[in-house]
Structure formats: structure tokens, C-alpha cells
Design an enzyme around this catalytic site. Structure first.
Site, PDB file in Angstrom:
ATOM      1  NE  ARG A  73     -27.032 -18.575 -43.163  1.00 37.30           N
ATOM      2  CZ  ARG A  73     -26.748 -19.652 -43.845  1.00 37.30           C
ATOM      3  NH1 ARG A  73     -25.656 -19.531 -44.748  1.00 37.30           N
ATOM      4  NH2 ARG A  73     -26.936 -20.706 -43.478  1.00 37.30           N
ATOM      5  CE1 TYR A 217     -36.601 -13.494 -44.006  1.00 40.90           C
ATOM      6  CE2 TYR A 217     -34.730 -14.877 -43.326  1.00 40.90           C
ATOM      7  CZ  TYR A 217     -35.744 -14.606 -43.273  1.00 40.90           C
ATOM      8  OH  TYR A 217     -36.723 -15.381 -42.460  1.00 40.90           O
ATOM      9  CE  LYS A 226     -24.842 -17.557 -38.104  1.00 35.94           C
ATOM     10  NZ  LYS A 226     -26.285 -18.202 -38.389  1.00 35.94           N
ATOM     11  CG  HIS A 246     -23.004 -21.879 -36.929  1.00 37.36           C
ATOM     12  ND1 HIS A 246     -23.512 -22.800 -37.970  1.00 37.36           N
ATOM     13  CD2 HIS A 246     -23.917 -21.096 -36.664  1.00 37.36           C
ATOM     14  CE1 HIS A 246     -24.714 -22.355 -38.008  1.00 37.36           C
ATOM     15  NE2 HIS A 246     -25.081 -21.426 -37.459  1.00 37.36           N
ATOM     16  CB  SER A 268     -28.462 -23.300 -40.946  1.00 39.30           C
ATOM     17  OG  SER A 268     -27.366 -22.537 -40.710  1.00 39.30           O
ATOM     18  CB  CYS A 270     -28.949 -29.118 -37.515  1.00 43.48           C
ATOM     19  SG  CYS A 270     -28.943 -29.356 -39.126  1.00 43.48           S
ATOM     20  CG  ASP A 293     -26.557 -18.750 -34.884  1.00 46.96           C
ATOM     21  OD1 ASP A 293     -26.881 -19.825 -35.186  1.00 46.96           O
ATOM     22  OD2 ASP A 293     -26.399 -17.913 -35.524  1.00 46.96           O
ATOM     23  NE  ARG A 391     -33.827 -18.423 -39.372  1.00 42.48           N
ATOM     24  CZ  ARG A 391     -32.858 -19.072 -39.169  1.00 42.48           C
ATOM     25  NH1 ARG A 391     -32.541 -18.989 -37.943  1.00 42.48           N
ATOM     26  NH2 ARG A 391     -32.403 -20.178 -39.833  1.00 42.48           N
TER      27      ARG A 391
HETATM   28  P1  GTP Z   1     -29.999 -22.003 -37.021  1.00 37.42           P
HETATM   29  O1  GTP Z   1     -30.709 -20.440 -36.365  1.00 37.42           O
HETATM   30  O2  GTP Z   1     -30.556 -21.757 -38.467  1.00 37.42           O
HETATM   31  O3  GTP Z   1     -28.627 -21.782 -37.128  1.00 37.42           O
HETATM   32  O4  GTP Z   1     -30.817 -22.971 -36.329  1.00 37.42           O
HETATM   33  P2  GTP Z   1     -30.491 -24.030 -35.096  1.00 37.42           P
HETATM   34  O5  GTP Z   1     -29.671 -24.813 -35.437  1.00 37.42           O
HETATM   35  O6  GTP Z   1     -30.705 -22.901 -34.043  1.00 37.42           O
HETATM   36  O7  GTP Z   1     -31.700 -24.921 -35.320  1.00 37.42           O
HETATM   37  P3  GTP Z   1     -33.164 -24.972 -34.395  1.00 37.42           P
HETATM   38  O8  GTP Z   1     -32.910 -25.182 -33.028  1.00 37.42           O
HETATM   39  O9  GTP Z   1     -34.015 -23.578 -34.590  1.00 37.42           O
HETATM   40  O10 GTP Z   1     -34.135 -26.080 -34.891  1.00 37.42           O
HETATM   41  C1  GTP Z   1     -34.523 -26.194 -36.171  1.00 37.42           C
HETATM   42  C2  GTP Z   1     -35.450 -27.168 -36.399  1.00 37.42           C
HETATM   43  O11 GTP Z   1     -34.885 -28.411 -36.127  1.00 37.42           O
HETATM   44  C3  GTP Z   1     -36.930 -26.868 -35.859  1.00 37.42           C
HETATM   45  O12 GTP Z   1     -37.772 -27.219 -36.526  1.00 37.42           O
HETATM   46  C4  GTP Z   1     -36.987 -27.872 -34.717  1.00 37.42           C
HETATM   47  O13 GTP Z   1     -38.189 -28.223 -34.363  1.00 37.42           O
HETATM   48  C5  GTP Z   1     -35.947 -28.958 -35.149  1.00 37.42           C
HETATM   49  N1  GTP Z   1     -35.237 -29.769 -34.089  1.00 37.42           N
HETATM   50  C6  GTP Z   1     -34.438 -29.137 -33.299  1.00 37.42           C
HETATM   51  N2  GTP Z   1     -33.934 -30.120 -32.226  1.00 37.42           N
HETATM   52  C7  GTP Z   1     -34.583 -31.231 -32.592  1.00 37.42           C
HETATM   53  C8  GTP Z   1     -34.297 -32.702 -32.232  1.00 37.42           C
HETATM   54  O14 GTP Z   1     -33.566 -32.947 -31.171  1.00 37.42           O
HETATM   55  N3  GTP Z   1     -35.112 -33.600 -32.864  1.00 37.42           N
HETATM   56  C9  GTP Z   1     -35.675 -33.374 -34.108  1.00 37.42           C
HETATM   57  N4  GTP Z   1     -36.333 -34.383 -34.811  1.00 37.42           N
HETATM   58  N5  GTP Z   1     -35.848 -32.182 -34.306  1.00 37.42           N
HETATM   59  C10 GTP Z   1     -35.411 -31.042 -33.772  1.00 37.42           C
HETATM   60  C1  SPV Z   2     -28.305 -19.731 -39.814  1.00 41.09           C
HETATM   61  O1  SPV Z   2     -28.569 -19.902 -41.019  1.00 41.09           O
HETATM   62  O2  SPV Z   2     -27.378 -20.683 -39.386  1.00 41.09           O
HETATM   63  C2  SPV Z   2     -28.890 -18.694 -38.954  1.00 41.09           C
HETATM   64  C3  SPV Z   2     -29.628 -17.617 -39.726  1.00 41.09           C
HETATM   65  O3  SPV Z   2     -28.617 -18.649 -38.047  1.00 41.09           O
HETATM   66  S1  SPV Z   2     -29.025 -16.355 -40.476  1.00 41.09           S
HETATM   67  O4  SPV Z   2     -28.787 -15.482 -39.478  1.00 41.09           O
HETATM   68  O5  SPV Z   2     -29.684 -15.968 -41.636  1.00 41.09           O
HETATM   69  O6  SPV Z   2     -27.679 -16.867 -40.928  1.00 41.09           O
HETATM   70 MN    MN Z   3     -27.050 -20.171 -37.147  1.00 42.35          MN
END
Ligand code: GTP
Ligand code: SPV
Ligand code: MN
Length: 619
Positions: A73, A217, A226, A246, A268, A270, A293, A391
């Protein structure tokens, strides 16, 4: 069998689409029916154009590579174009709507030369749910159509809803990659998009209208996600008395078979997808997925908040996803999945940093360069084989832990709401708010290290920024008013019916402890179930394992059966109140965060900050 403009019997949609055709001047127009045949044909078009590579190792899976200027984004090019600047608030970029439309109309004029315009009727949320909302995305990107097919309910079934009711509401979403083709010109295998200064991701909140230009993207281009389900939906939610957030949604079952539903807002990249699909390390507990999400929550007649997942797929972060960290995500993405900006192996599979096995031989990196695979994944920042925001787009029904009620039109009743972010210090592993308003306060101060999901500028990654409610880049109006809306929602029901609010932090660090992988003081992932178990019991009113501290309720300890020894040692530290750290935190909120909102900051939040400061002074 494909549909044409004549199949649209909804006068307002026809009128709007015809206006878009007149402006964008596409070579052809197709109305998307959402069928498998159509999906396959569009994918083959991408393969022939050199934009997609079929993966030999995965059934019906394809890899796309974008350009380095179009990998996430672009918040600096995202606009809330309300009539008054004050309504966009201090945290959004604003341009006067008349001016912005004039600028964008110039860009859109003839922008679809040499391309097909696809008209996508789509529904955010289960078909037939009173919480769901419909939209029409017009786009010149096959990649967008394919992703929207997975991420939303799209096609004829939604067009039928519009055709049955000429007054049915829709959110018009206009998208162009911003790369018109001259006669006989083709993309020639290069991801089409415009240079950064010509990208505009624009929301017009008063008109419930979205105009996106120049990026292909993710959240910039899949406008149901979003742009609609958060930026426009936050505005609808404010006006209609509900919440668009979110947030992941998960179903938690304890060893007795009792069920609770939990949502969680983390910025995002996290950990939302990971938590939503977690495999508990404590026996007898089960986590199932409703969404990973976005959550839309509305009050039921019983005064409880019910949540739906407006999406139908996962647009998940690939790097870091492994059989160890998130097996369920890997299985979800085994077939019928679109991969973007991952590395390609010699035998026709995808690879990324943190996949937890070494690739051998040569890899094609996300920029299309063939390189020797490294023995481990310690690539220097900026030299990764897969882009850090690479992704996968996978259908939710393929998730092995999808909850059976994930498409229940009534939604699921929420017992707990979690907030969290990447905070190396100060914020403990978990604490519970003393009240709803204190919970709103916790949401309002969420902060996190910047990740690759939110910036195309790698030098920013790792710095801390406040990301209230994890919705900073996704709130369609003044954030101060958004805080107020949350306080109002709390007044609409009683504390016993409202979800309990918790702040979690899986990301505390101790750089000096060489025993800890990545320096993290908590193992995270499946072990987060230990925290979820405490939260579950708190929602049942269990007072046996709780201390009231200056900052809220905290566990005396957690279930540590089977927890690795090094984390048994760090646990007491991350379950402690860091009094001095919190004093600094609140001073920072008071001096640097809250003043931004001026008169829009609800007085309730200032009262909470004074209350917590007072408690810390006595601690
Ligand atoms: P968006 O799709 O961008 O909104 O992201 P999300 O909040 O769904 O994050 P996602 O679960 O994809 O995790 C993103 C990154 O954080 C990955 O590299 C994971 O491996 C890492 N991660 C997720 N959970 C944990 C955790 O409990 N501990 C640690 N250290 N890393 C984590
Ligand atoms: C985020 O950035 O929180 C995502 C990926 O879930 S996007 O759909 O590109 O916003
Ligand atoms: Mn997200």
C-alpha cells in the site's frame, strides 16, 4: 457464457458504468460472472502475457511479480477526500474533492486504451446477511479480477441481487493500473502500473465512492478490502451505529467444549493471520478461523456485538509463514492460490524467507533475477529472494481450521477484543482493561514498529509509530471522532454484554539474551494459546488467576506446561508492570499523540489517562 453490459438491469449501476467507459475508453467491456471457466481463461491470458507463471508443484497456483515501485500500500498517496479537511482529520492525507477529481479525471481520460474493462459485482460478507454490503469494482487489471474472485463473493450471484432490486445500494469502486497501451503495444511481461507520483488511492466518504489509479497491488487495487471494507465502511459504521475494524475473528473452544469468539486488531504484518489460524500448544484447546483481517460488528437484539468477516479469502503475508509458524495458512494456499512477489524454485514451487527449509539450486527472486539459493535465509535487508510483503491469495474455505459458522449471515457473538502491536519494550504480554472506556483508551494508544506491509520505503521499517486501533491507514474520517464513536458504542449496551478488552504484545525483546531466537522474550505463534486461555477464563468471570495492577488486570501466571525453559525464565518479566516505562508512555501519549486530535479528542480518554497516571504514581 460471459456477461455483457446488457445483463446489468440496475439503472444506477448502468449509468455509472457507462460514465466510466466514456472516461476511461477501454477497448472492450466484460461483466464478470465469477465462474471457474472465466477465472481459468483470465489466468491463461496473464500467463500468455508473461505476467503469471504456473507453479508445477501446486495445483492451479500461479506466481505474479510486481514492479519494485508497486509492492505494498502507498499511504503517502492515499487520500480521504471529504468536503471539509477537518473531517479527514489529522492522520489522513486530504485533498479537496473537486480538485482531486479534476486531477484524477485527467489521468483516467483514455487510461484503458488497449485494455479490457472488467465490471465486477461483489459482496462484502456472506450473501444474504443483513451486515453485508455490495459494491461494483470497475478495473482494467486481470490480476485484480482474479484476486477479487478469491477475496470476495463476486459475479453473477451478486449481479442477480442488484437486478432483483433497482434500489439496491452499491459502493462504486473505480480502478485503473494507469498504464494505457498504444496500438499493438502489450505489457510484454512487465507488471503494469504508474510511477509513484501518479498513484492515487482516493476515498470520497460523503459519496461512499472509491477512485484508485496507478497501482495494481493488494489493498491499493482490490478495492473491496481496505478501501471499502475499512475506509468507506468506517464512515457507514459511524453513521449507522456499528463497527468496521482491522481485526481478525477467531473461535476459541476450551477443553470442556465451551466456545467463545474473539476479535483482534494488530497493525499490518503484526500477526492477525497467524493468531486466527493458531494451533494451540496447550492440550484440549482449539482455535478455528472466522476471518484474518477485517471484522464488521453490529449489535444484535440481545445487546451483544455480532461479527462477520466481509472477505472470502486470505491475502496473507508469505515471509515467515512456515509449517512451524502457521501450518494452516500453508495448507490453505496449497491449491487455487495466487502468489505475488515470492521466489520461484527450479522445480516450480514458491519459496520465501522464513519458510523454514533451505532452497537448493537456483531461485528466481521476486525481481525476476536468477540467483544461487542461499544455505539459510539470512539475506541482507533489501536483498531478499521474496519481497518482505510478498503475499498469497487463498480461498478461505480451503483453510483446514475454518469454523463451520464462518459464513453465518447472523455473525458470531464477540466475547473479547484484543489490541496489540510490535512493542519491544514497556507493554506487557497481556493486560485487561478496567472498563470499556479504558479499553477504548488502550486501542487509541496502540503503537508498533513499522513493517514492510505499510511502506515501500525500506528505511522506515523498524521505527515505532502510533497506530490507534491498528486502523491508522484505514480510517475514513477524523480519528478523534472515531475514538468518540467507540465510546458511543460502549454506551449502547451494558458492560456485562460488551466484549472485554485486552492489550497483548507478543513482541517484547531482550537483545542481550542470546538464548532467545530473534531476541523475542515470548515464543509467540501456537504458544499465544496460553494467553488466549487466560482471556477465555476472564470472559467467564474467573477471578482466580488475576491481579489488579496500576494499568489493569493481569494474570498472576499462565499455563506453562511444555513451555520452553528459556521462556519460563522470561515470563515473569513480561507479566510485570514496567512503571517507569508506562509513565514515559503516557507522557508521550499526552504530549505527542493526543494533542493531534484537538477538540475532537473525547474527554473520556483524557480522564482515563489521568486515572492511570494517578495509579502509576501510587504504584
Ligand atoms: P496483514 O495481512 O498485513 O494485515 O498482516 P497480519 O496482521 O495478518 O500479520 P501476519 O499474521 O501475516 O504476520 C506477519 C508477520 O509476523 C509474519 O512474518 C509472522 O511470522 C510474524 N508473526 C506472527 N505472529 C507472531 C508471533 O506471535 N510472534 C512473532 N515473533 N512473530 C509473529
Ligand atoms: C495490510 O496491509 O493490512 C494488508 C495488506 O492486509 S493490504 O490488503 O495490501 O492492505
Ligand atoms: Mn491487514
Amino acid at each position: 457464457m460471459s456477461l455483457t453490459l446488457n445483463d446489468i438491469k440496475h439503472p444506477k449501476i448502468s449509468t455509472w458504468v457507462n460514465e466510466m467507459i466514456a472516461m476511461c475508453e477501454p477497448d472492450n467491456v466484460v461483466v464478470v460472472d465469477g465462474s471457474q471457466e472465466e477465472y481459468d481463461a483470465l489466468m491463461q491470458k496473464c500467463v500468455k502475457a508473461g505476467l503469471a507463471t504456473p507453479l508445477k508443484k501446486k495445483e492451479n497456483c500461479f506466481l505474479f511479480r510486481s514492479l519494485p515501485s508497486d509492492v505494498a500500500r502507498v499511504e503517502s498517496r492515499t487520500f480521504i477526500s471529504s468536503v471539509k479537511e477537518e473531517d479527514a482529520g489529522p492522520t489522513n492525507h486530504w485533498i479537496d474533492p473537486v480538485e482531486l477529481k479534476q486531477t484524477m479525471r485527467e489521468l483516467y481520460k483514455g487510461c484503458m486504451h488497449g485494455r479490457t474493462m472488467y465490471v465486477i459485482p461483489f459482496c462484502m460478507g456472506p450473501l444474504g446477511s443483513a451486515i453485508s454490503k455490495n459494491g461494483i469494482e470497475v478495473t482494467d487489471s486481470e490480476y485484480v479480477v482474479l484476486n477479487m474472485d478469491i477475496m470476495t463473493r463476486a459475479g453473477k450471484k451478486v449481479l442477480d441481487i442488484f437486478n432483483a432490486d433497482p434500489n439496491a445500494d452499491f459502493v462504486p469502486c473505480l480502478h485503473s493500473v494507469g498504464k494505457p497501451l498504444r496500438k499493438c503495444e502489450s505489457d510484454n511481461g512487465i507488471w503494469p502500473c504508474a510511477d509513484v507520483e501518479y498513484k492515487y488511492i482516493s476515498q470520497f466518504p460523503e459519496e461512499h465512492l472509491i477512485w484508485s489509479y496507478g497501482s495494481g497491488y493488494g489493498g491499493n487495487a482490490l478495492l473491496g478490502k481496505k478501501c471499502f471494507a475499512l475506509r468507506i465502511a468506517t464512515v457507514l459504521a459511524r453513521d449507522e451505529g456499528w463497527l468496521a475494524e482491522h481485526m481478525l475473528i477467531l473461535k476459541l473452544t476450551n477443553p470442556k467444549g465451551e466456545v467463545k469468539y474473539v476479535t483482534g486488531a494488530f497493525p499490518s504484518a503484526c500477526g492477525k493471520t497467524n493468531l486466527a489460524m493458531l494451533i494451540p500448544t496447550i492440550p484440549g484447546w482449539k482455535v478455528e478461523t472466522i476471518g484474518d483481517d477485517i471484522a464488521w460488528m453490529k449489535f444484535g437484539a440481545d445487546g451483544r456485538l455480532y461479527a462477520i468477516n466481509p472477505e472470502a479469502g486470505f491475502f496473507g503475508v508469505a515471509p515467515g509463514t512456515s509449517a512451524k509458524s502457521n501450518k494452516n495458512a500453508l495448507i490453505s494456499a496449497e491449491k487455487n492460490t495466487i502468489y505475488t512477489n515470492c521466489a520461484l524454485t527450479e522445480d516450480g514451487d514458491v519459496w520465501w524467507e522464513g519458510i523454514d527449509y533451505a532452497a537448493t539450486g537456483k531461485l528466481v527472486d521476486w525481481k525476476g533475477k536468477t540467483r544461487d539459493a542461499m544455505p539459510n535465509d539470512k539475506a541482507k535487508k533489501g536483498e531478499e529472494m521474496a519481497h518482505p510483503n510478498a503475499r498469497f491469495t487463498a480461498p478461505a474455505y480451503q483453510c483446514p481450521c475454518i469454523a463451520k459458522e464462518w459464513e453465518d449471515p447472523a455473525g458470531v457473538p464477540i466475547s473479547a477484543i484484543l489490541f496489540g502491536g510490535r512493542r519491544p519494550s514497556t507493554i506487557p504480554l497481556v493486560h485487561q482493561s478496567l472498563s470499556w472506556n479504558h479499553g477504548v483508551f488502550l486501542g487509541s494508544i496502540v503503537g508498533s514498529e513499522i513493517t514492510a506491509a505499510s511502506t515501500i520505503d525500506a528505511s522506515q521499517v523498524g521505527k515505532i509509530r502510533r497506530d490507534p486501533f491498528a486502523i491508522l491507514p484505514f480510517c475514513g474520517y477524523n480519528m478523534g471522532d472515531y475514538f468518540k464513536h467507540w465510546i458511543e458504542v460502549g454506551k449502547a449496551s451494558s458492560e456485562d454484554k460488551l466484549p472485554k478488552i485486552f492489550y497483548v504484545n507478543w513482541f517484547r525483546k531482550d537483545a542481550n539474551n542470546a538464548e532467545l531466537p530473534g531476541g523475542f522474550m515470548w515464543p509467540g505463534y501456537g504458544d499465544n494459546s496460553r494467553v488466549l486461555a487466560w482471556i477465555f477464563d476472564r470472559c467467564n468471570g474467573d477471578d482466580s488467576n488475576v491481579v489488579e495492577t496500576a494499568i489493569g488486570y493481569m494474570p498472576k501466571t499462565l499455563n506453562t506446561d511444555g513451555l520452553e525453559e528459556c521462556y519460563k525464565k522470561t515470563l515473569p518479566e513480561i507479566l510485570k508492570v514496567d512503571v517507569e516505562g508506562w509513565k514515559k508512555e503516557l507522557a508521550d501519549v499526552k504530549e505527542n499523540h493526543y494533542p493531534k486530535f484537538g477538540a475532537h479528542l473525547p474527554k473520556e480518554l483524557s480522564e482515563i489517562i489521568d486515572m492511570i497516571q494517578d495509579r502509576l504514581n501510587k504504584a
